[in-house]
Design an enzyme around this catalytic site. Sequence first.
Site, PDB file in Angstrom:
ATOM      1  N   ASP A 102      22.061 -39.426  -9.665  1.00  0.00           N
ATOM      2  CA  ASP A 102      21.486 -39.122 -11.042  1.00  0.00           C
ATOM      3  C   ASP A 102      21.991 -38.077 -11.752  1.00  0.00           C
ATOM      4  O   ASP A 102      22.453 -37.899 -12.771  1.00  0.00           O
ATOM      5  CB  ASP A 102      19.896 -39.588 -11.142  1.00  0.00           C
ATOM      6  CG  ASP A 102      19.354 -38.528 -10.046  1.00  0.00           C
ATOM      7  OD1 ASP A 102      20.148 -37.876  -8.992  1.00  0.00           O
ATOM      8  OD2 ASP A 102      18.072 -38.660  -9.901  1.00  0.00           O
ATOM      9  N   ASP A 162      22.293 -30.719  -9.251  1.00  0.00           N
ATOM     10  CA  ASP A 162      21.572 -29.800  -9.560  1.00  0.00           C
ATOM     11  C   ASP A 162      22.068 -28.426  -8.759  1.00  0.00           C
ATOM     12  O   ASP A 162      23.252 -27.802  -9.239  1.00  0.00           O
ATOM     13  CB  ASP A 162      20.102 -29.794  -9.567  1.00  0.00           C
ATOM     14  CG  ASP A 162      19.099 -28.649 -10.002  1.00  0.00           C
ATOM     15  OD1 ASP A 162      19.781 -28.017 -10.634  1.00  0.00           O
ATOM     16  OD2 ASP A 162      18.268 -28.721  -9.477  1.00  0.00           O
ATOM     17  N   ARG A 214      10.560 -42.713 -14.242  1.00  0.00           N
ATOM     18  CA  ARG A 214      12.013 -43.203 -13.958  1.00  0.00           C
ATOM     19  C   ARG A 214      12.167 -44.235 -14.794  1.00  0.00           C
ATOM     20  O   ARG A 214      13.211 -44.545 -14.955  1.00  0.00           O
ATOM     21  CB  ARG A 214      11.973 -43.572 -12.495  1.00  0.00           C
ATOM     22  CG  ARG A 214      11.815 -42.687 -11.413  1.00  0.00           C
ATOM     23  CD  ARG A 214      12.093 -43.308  -9.909  1.00  0.00           C
ATOM     24  NE  ARG A 214      11.739 -42.469  -8.846  1.00  0.00           N
ATOM     25  CZ  ARG A 214      12.217 -41.272  -8.261  1.00  0.00           C
ATOM     26  NH1 ARG A 214      13.440 -40.828  -8.916  1.00  0.00           N
ATOM     27  NH2 ARG A 214      11.863 -40.709  -7.328  1.00  0.00           N
TER      28      ARG A 214
HETATM   29  P1  IMP Z   1      20.370 -30.789  -5.745  1.00  0.00           P
HETATM   30  O1  IMP Z   1      20.397 -30.875  -4.408  1.00  0.00           O
HETATM   31  O2  IMP Z   1      19.749 -29.659  -6.253  1.00  0.00           O
HETATM   32  O3  IMP Z   1      21.726 -30.906  -6.597  1.00  0.00           O
HETATM   33  O4  IMP Z   1      19.501 -32.053  -6.485  1.00  0.00           O
HETATM   34  C1  IMP Z   1      19.598 -33.099  -6.783  1.00  0.00           C
HETATM   35  C2  IMP Z   1      18.342 -33.768  -7.181  1.00  0.00           C
HETATM   36  O5  IMP Z   1      17.265 -32.967  -7.661  1.00  0.00           O
HETATM   37  C3  IMP Z   1      18.565 -35.020  -7.879  1.00  0.00           C
HETATM   38  O6  IMP Z   1      18.977 -36.168  -7.330  1.00  0.00           O
HETATM   39  C4  IMP Z   1      16.981 -35.017  -8.430  1.00  0.00           C
HETATM   40  O7  IMP Z   1      16.377 -35.882  -7.758  1.00  0.00           O
HETATM   41  C5  IMP Z   1      16.498 -33.596  -8.595  1.00  0.00           C
HETATM   42  N1  IMP Z   1      16.479 -33.115  -9.943  1.00  0.00           N
HETATM   43  C6  IMP Z   1      17.185 -32.148 -10.155  1.00  0.00           C
HETATM   44  N2  IMP Z   1      17.106 -31.805 -11.389  1.00  0.00           N
HETATM   45  C7  IMP Z   1      15.981 -32.847 -11.680  1.00  0.00           C
HETATM   46  C8  IMP Z   1      15.700 -32.914 -13.287  1.00  0.00           C
HETATM   47  O8  IMP Z   1      15.798 -32.144 -14.174  1.00  0.00           O
HETATM   48  N3  IMP Z   1      14.502 -33.875 -13.119  1.00  0.00           N
HETATM   49  C9  IMP Z   1      14.148 -34.734 -12.213  1.00  0.00           C
HETATM   50  N4  IMP Z   1      14.726 -34.265 -11.031  1.00  0.00           N
HETATM   51  C10 IMP Z   1      15.838 -33.341 -10.830  1.00  0.00           C
END
Ligand code: IMP
Length: 195
Positions: A93, A96, A158
């Site tokens: 999705d 981040d 969601r």
């Molecule tokens: P990463 O490991 O930090 O790249 O995290 C990715 C995960 O963080 C995604 O799959 C989401 O579940 C969650 N996430 C990151 N940003 C958001 C946001 O703005 N809203 C909701 N979930 C987020």
Amino acid sequence: MSRYVEVVDAEALRERAAQLGEAIAADYGARRPLVVAVLKGAVPFLIDLTRHLPPDIEIDFLSLTRFGTQGRVGIALDVSVPVAGRDVLVVEDIVDTGLTLATLRRIFTARGARSVRTVALLDKRPRRIVDVPVEYRGFEVGDEFLLGYGLDWQGRYRNLPSIWAVMDFPAFRDDPKTFDALVFPTAARSQRSRP
Ligand code: IMP
């Protein structure tokens, strides 16, 4: 300024998913990718995306656990087929910090996948901690907290058909009902009329 801004509407989401699907289908050609969606957030995007992929793709799911804000990523639910020799396409999705994706790539590569590529609907590039490749991306977004089309807060929202940015997160956390009334006006009305 509004507390909530619809940053990508439902039509734009469907259109972008179609473009990405067509690009992926062209790039993979006769190869038959194993499409792995990361639960639960990638599900709406997976559905719109895979409508534009050939019918012989294989779809699987994986769910992760995360310990702490920058912590380790573990597997809660694993894919149900071997990935050795497969062309794995990870469907996310949002990317981040990049920690989740970096872990997934490492796992699939260690298991002997022939190739690992990622399609992420959203890329929150300003927040990246780990430099991880994202071969296909839908939209670049800022660092606001986003909700809808798979993205949640405490398991909620969601199922919204579009993506909203929360401009004042502490205010939202203290009073999420203001957001509910904006995005689910009927639900808010029926809650009020409940005995
Ligand atoms: P990463 O490991 O930090 O790249 O995290 C990715 C995960 O963080 C995604 O799959 C989401 O579940 C969650 N996430 C990151 N940003 C958001 C946001 O703005 N809203 C909701 N979930 C987020």
